[in-house]
Design a protein around this motif. Structure first.
Motif: not given
Ligand code: DC
Length: 231
Positions: A94-100, A175-182
Protein backbone atom coordinates in the motif's frame (compact mmCIF):
# COMPACT_ATOMS: atom_id res chain seq x y z
CA UNK A 1 42.06 7.96 4.61
CA UNK A 2 39.65 10.81 4.10
CA UNK A 3 35.92 10.28 4.56
CA UNK A 4 33.81 10.63 1.45
CA UNK A 5 30.16 10.71 0.40
CA UNK A 6 28.96 7.70 -1.58
CA UNK A 7 25.76 8.28 -3.56
CA UNK A 8 23.92 5.22 -4.88
CA UNK A 9 21.02 5.92 -7.23
CA UNK A 10 18.99 3.80 -9.59
CA UNK A 11 15.67 2.15 -10.36
CA UNK A 12 13.50 0.41 -7.75
CA UNK A 13 14.64 -3.05 -6.63
CA UNK A 14 18.09 -2.99 -8.25
CA UNK A 15 19.73 -3.82 -4.93
CA UNK A 16 20.54 -0.24 -3.93
CA UNK A 17 19.69 -0.64 -0.24
CA UNK A 18 21.36 -4.04 0.11
CA UNK A 19 24.51 -2.73 -1.55
CA UNK A 20 24.54 0.56 0.33
CA UNK A 21 24.00 -1.15 3.70
CA UNK A 22 26.83 -3.65 3.07
CA UNK A 23 29.23 -0.97 1.81
CA UNK A 24 28.49 1.22 4.84
CA UNK A 25 29.10 -1.70 7.21
CA UNK A 26 32.39 -2.60 5.50
CA UNK A 27 33.71 0.98 5.56
CA UNK A 28 32.22 1.79 8.96
CA UNK A 29 30.14 4.54 7.34
CA UNK A 30 26.62 5.68 8.15
CA UNK A 31 23.90 4.31 5.88
CA UNK A 32 20.94 6.48 4.94
CA UNK A 33 18.01 4.98 3.04
CA UNK A 34 16.30 8.03 1.54
CA UNK A 35 13.57 5.85 -0.01
CA UNK A 36 12.55 4.97 3.57
CA UNK A 37 12.11 8.69 4.25
CA UNK A 38 9.73 9.12 1.28
CA UNK A 39 7.94 5.95 2.37
CA UNK A 40 7.54 7.25 5.94
CA UNK A 41 6.03 10.51 4.64
CA UNK A 42 3.67 8.45 2.44
CA UNK A 43 2.57 6.39 5.45
CA UNK A 44 1.81 9.54 7.42
CA UNK A 45 -0.08 11.15 4.52
CA UNK A 46 -2.19 8.02 3.95
CA UNK A 47 -3.01 7.53 7.63
CA UNK A 48 -3.91 11.20 8.08
CA UNK A 49 -5.77 11.40 4.74
CA UNK A 50 -3.68 14.35 3.60
CA UNK A 51 -4.92 15.72 0.25
CA UNK A 52 -1.85 15.44 -1.99
CA UNK A 53 -3.07 18.21 -4.30
CA UNK A 54 -3.48 20.74 -1.48
CA UNK A 55 -0.07 22.41 -0.90
CA UNK A 56 -1.20 24.00 2.40
CA UNK A 57 -2.31 20.67 3.82
CA UNK A 58 0.91 19.03 2.62
CA UNK A 59 3.05 21.78 4.17
CA UNK A 60 1.18 21.52 7.49
CA UNK A 61 1.55 17.74 7.58
CA UNK A 62 5.27 17.98 6.80
CA UNK A 63 5.69 20.21 9.86
CA UNK A 64 4.28 17.37 12.00
CA UNK A 65 6.68 14.73 10.72
CA UNK A 66 9.97 13.72 12.33
CA UNK A 67 11.95 10.97 10.62
CA UNK A 68 14.96 9.34 12.21
CA UNK A 69 17.06 6.21 11.85
CA UNK A 70 18.04 3.93 14.72
CA UNK A 71 20.53 1.08 14.42
CA UNK A 72 19.01 -2.14 15.83
CA UNK A 73 20.76 -4.96 17.74
CA UNK A 74 21.68 -6.67 14.43
CA UNK A 75 23.42 -3.52 13.23
CA UNK A 76 20.68 -2.62 10.73
CA UNK A 77 19.32 0.89 10.45
CA UNK A 78 15.53 1.15 10.95
CA UNK A 79 13.23 4.05 10.08
CA UNK A 80 11.24 5.81 12.80
CA UNK A 81 8.32 8.16 12.19
CA UNK A 82 7.61 10.48 15.11
CA UNK A 83 9.40 8.08 17.46
CA UNK A 84 7.60 4.93 16.21
CA UNK A 85 9.41 2.15 14.39
CA UNK A 86 7.79 1.98 10.92
CA UNK A 87 10.44 -0.13 9.19
CA UNK A 88 8.02 -3.02 8.44
CA UNK A 89 4.97 -0.90 7.66
CA UNK A 90 6.70 1.26 5.04
CA UNK A 91 7.72 -1.79 2.94
CA UNK A 92 4.11 -2.90 2.37
CA UNK A 93 2.47 -2.70 -1.06
CA UNK A 94 0.00 0.00 0.00
CA UNK A 95 2.99 2.29 0.54
CA UNK A 96 4.80 1.17 -2.66
CA UNK A 97 1.62 1.94 -4.59
CA UNK A 98 1.49 5.56 -3.39
CA UNK A 99 5.09 6.59 -2.72
CA UNK A 100 5.89 7.79 -6.23
CA UNK A 101 2.97 10.26 -6.18
CA UNK A 102 4.07 11.57 -2.79
CA UNK A 103 7.73 11.84 -3.74
CA UNK A 104 6.84 13.88 -6.83
CA UNK A 105 5.50 16.72 -4.61
CA UNK A 106 7.86 19.70 -4.54
CA UNK A 107 7.29 20.56 -0.84
CA UNK A 108 8.01 16.97 0.18
CA UNK A 109 11.27 16.89 -1.76
CA UNK A 110 12.43 20.25 -0.41
CA UNK A 111 11.86 19.15 3.19
CA UNK A 112 13.54 15.76 2.81
CA UNK A 113 16.51 16.96 0.74
CA UNK A 114 17.29 19.55 3.43
CA UNK A 115 17.26 16.83 6.08
CA UNK A 116 19.39 14.49 3.93
CA UNK A 117 22.03 17.18 3.41
CA UNK A 118 22.26 17.69 7.18
CA UNK A 119 22.61 13.93 7.72
CA UNK A 120 25.51 13.73 5.24
CA UNK A 121 27.33 16.96 6.00
CA UNK A 122 30.13 15.31 7.97
CA UNK A 123 30.79 12.78 5.15
CA UNK A 124 31.46 9.14 5.96
CA UNK A 125 28.04 8.34 4.59
CA UNK A 126 26.48 6.01 2.04
CA UNK A 127 23.15 7.37 0.85
CA UNK A 128 20.85 5.61 -1.61
CA UNK A 129 17.90 6.98 -3.55
CA UNK A 130 17.00 8.50 -6.89
CA UNK A 131 18.52 11.99 -6.81
CA UNK A 132 21.47 11.70 -4.45
CA UNK A 133 24.19 12.16 -7.08
CA UNK A 134 22.23 14.75 -9.06
CA UNK A 135 20.52 16.94 -6.42
CA UNK A 136 21.26 16.06 -2.79
CA UNK A 137 25.05 15.72 -3.12
CA UNK A 138 26.14 16.72 -6.62
CA UNK A 139 29.65 17.07 -5.12
CA UNK A 140 29.71 13.45 -3.84
CA UNK A 141 33.12 11.89 -4.43
CA UNK A 142 31.63 8.59 -5.59
CA UNK A 143 28.39 8.21 -7.53
CA UNK A 144 26.96 4.86 -8.53
CA UNK A 145 23.95 4.26 -10.78
CA UNK A 146 22.43 0.77 -10.57
CA UNK A 147 20.24 -0.85 -13.22
CA UNK A 148 18.89 -4.40 -13.77
CA UNK A 149 16.44 -6.29 -15.93
CA UNK A 150 12.82 -5.70 -14.84
CA UNK A 151 11.98 -9.39 -14.22
CA UNK A 152 15.11 -9.94 -12.16
CA UNK A 153 14.18 -6.88 -10.11
CA UNK A 154 10.61 -8.12 -9.65
CA UNK A 155 11.74 -11.56 -8.43
CA UNK A 156 14.17 -9.94 -5.99
CA UNK A 157 11.38 -7.71 -4.64
CA UNK A 158 8.99 -10.68 -4.39
CA UNK A 159 11.55 -12.61 -2.32
CA UNK A 160 12.04 -9.61 -0.05
CA UNK A 161 8.25 -9.29 0.47
CA UNK A 162 7.94 -13.05 1.12
CA UNK A 163 10.58 -12.78 3.83
CA UNK A 164 8.17 -10.32 5.47
CA UNK A 165 5.28 -12.82 5.02
CA UNK A 166 3.76 -10.68 2.29
CA UNK A 167 2.85 -12.84 -0.74
CA UNK A 168 2.40 -10.68 -3.85
CA UNK A 169 2.12 -12.12 -7.38
CA UNK A 170 4.89 -11.32 -9.84
CA UNK A 171 2.66 -9.45 -12.33
CA UNK A 172 1.52 -7.02 -9.63
CA UNK A 173 5.16 -6.35 -8.71
CA UNK A 174 6.26 -5.88 -12.34
CA UNK A 175 3.39 -3.44 -12.88
CA UNK A 176 4.27 -1.51 -9.71
CA UNK A 177 7.96 -1.30 -10.65
CA UNK A 178 7.16 -0.11 -14.19
CA UNK A 179 4.74 2.47 -12.91
CA UNK A 180 7.23 3.76 -10.32
CA UNK A 181 10.09 3.85 -12.88
CA UNK A 182 7.87 5.87 -15.16
CA UNK A 183 6.70 8.38 -12.50
CA UNK A 184 10.19 8.66 -10.92
CA UNK A 185 11.86 9.33 -14.29
CA UNK A 186 9.31 11.70 -15.76
CA UNK A 187 8.42 13.92 -12.78
CA UNK A 188 9.31 17.61 -12.97
CA UNK A 189 10.96 17.70 -9.53
CA UNK A 190 14.39 15.99 -9.49
CA UNK A 191 13.59 13.18 -11.94
CA UNK A 192 15.54 9.95 -11.67
CA UNK A 193 18.51 10.12 -14.01
CA UNK A 194 22.13 9.06 -14.03
CA UNK A 195 24.52 11.85 -13.08
CA UNK A 196 27.08 12.45 -15.83
CA UNK A 197 29.94 11.49 -13.54
CA UNK A 198 28.24 8.40 -12.07
CA UNK A 199 29.56 4.89 -12.65
CA UNK A 200 26.82 2.63 -14.03
CA UNK A 201 26.58 -0.95 -12.79
CA UNK A 202 24.12 -3.43 -14.36
CA UNK A 203 23.30 -5.91 -11.60
CA UNK A 204 21.27 -8.37 -13.72
CA UNK A 205 23.95 -11.05 -13.87
CA UNK A 206 26.06 -10.30 -10.82
CA UNK A 207 25.67 -11.27 -7.18
CA UNK A 208 25.20 -8.85 -4.31
CA UNK A 209 28.73 -9.69 -3.10
CA UNK A 210 30.15 -8.79 -6.50
CA UNK A 211 28.31 -5.49 -6.63
CA UNK A 212 29.36 -4.64 -3.07
CA UNK A 213 33.01 -5.48 -3.84
CA UNK A 214 32.95 -3.27 -6.93
CA UNK A 215 31.56 -0.27 -5.01
CA UNK A 216 34.11 -0.74 -2.22
CA UNK A 217 36.94 -0.93 -4.76
CA UNK A 218 35.77 2.33 -6.34
CA UNK A 219 35.32 3.94 -2.92
CA UNK A 220 38.84 3.04 -1.77
CA UNK A 221 40.25 4.58 -4.93
CA UNK A 222 38.41 7.82 -4.18
CA UNK A 223 39.39 7.79 -0.51
CA UNK A 224 43.09 7.82 -1.29
CA UNK A 225 42.78 10.54 -3.94
CA UNK A 226 43.48 14.15 -3.08
CA UNK A 227 40.35 16.30 -2.80
CA UNK A 228 39.54 18.34 -5.93
CA UNK A 229 40.79 21.90 -5.63
CA UNK A 230 38.01 24.52 -5.44
CA UNK A 231 39.46 26.78 -8.22
O1 DC B 1 14.14 3.09 -2.82
P1 DC B 1 12.65 2.86 -2.58
O2 DC B 1 12.04 1.93 -3.58
O3 DC B 1 12.35 2.47 -1.19
O4 DC B 1 11.99 4.31 -2.81
C1 DC B 1 10.62 4.51 -2.72
C2 DC B 1 10.18 5.65 -3.62
O5 DC B 1 10.67 6.88 -3.10
C3 DC B 1 10.61 5.58 -5.08
O6 DC B 1 9.59 5.06 -5.90
C4 DC B 1 10.92 7.00 -5.45
C5 DC B 1 11.05 7.74 -4.17
N1 DC B 1 12.39 8.26 -3.90
C6 DC B 1 12.72 9.47 -4.44
O7 DC B 1 11.93 10.06 -5.17
N2 DC B 1 13.93 10.03 -4.16
C7 DC B 1 14.81 9.39 -3.38
N3 DC B 1 15.99 9.98 -3.11
C8 DC B 1 14.49 8.13 -2.83
C9 DC B 1 13.28 7.56 -3.13
Amino acid sequence: MRKIIIAIDGYSACGKSTTARAVARELNYRYIDTGAMYRAVTLYFLDKHVALTNPKEVARALQEIRISFVVNSKGNSEAFLNGINVEKEIRKMRISENVSQVSAIREVRMALVEQQRKMGKDCGVVMDGRDIGTVVFPQAELKIFLTADILVRAFRRQKELLERNDLVDIDTIVENLKQRDSIDSSRTESPLRKAEDATGIDTTHITIDEQVDEVIRLALTKMIQQPKSKD
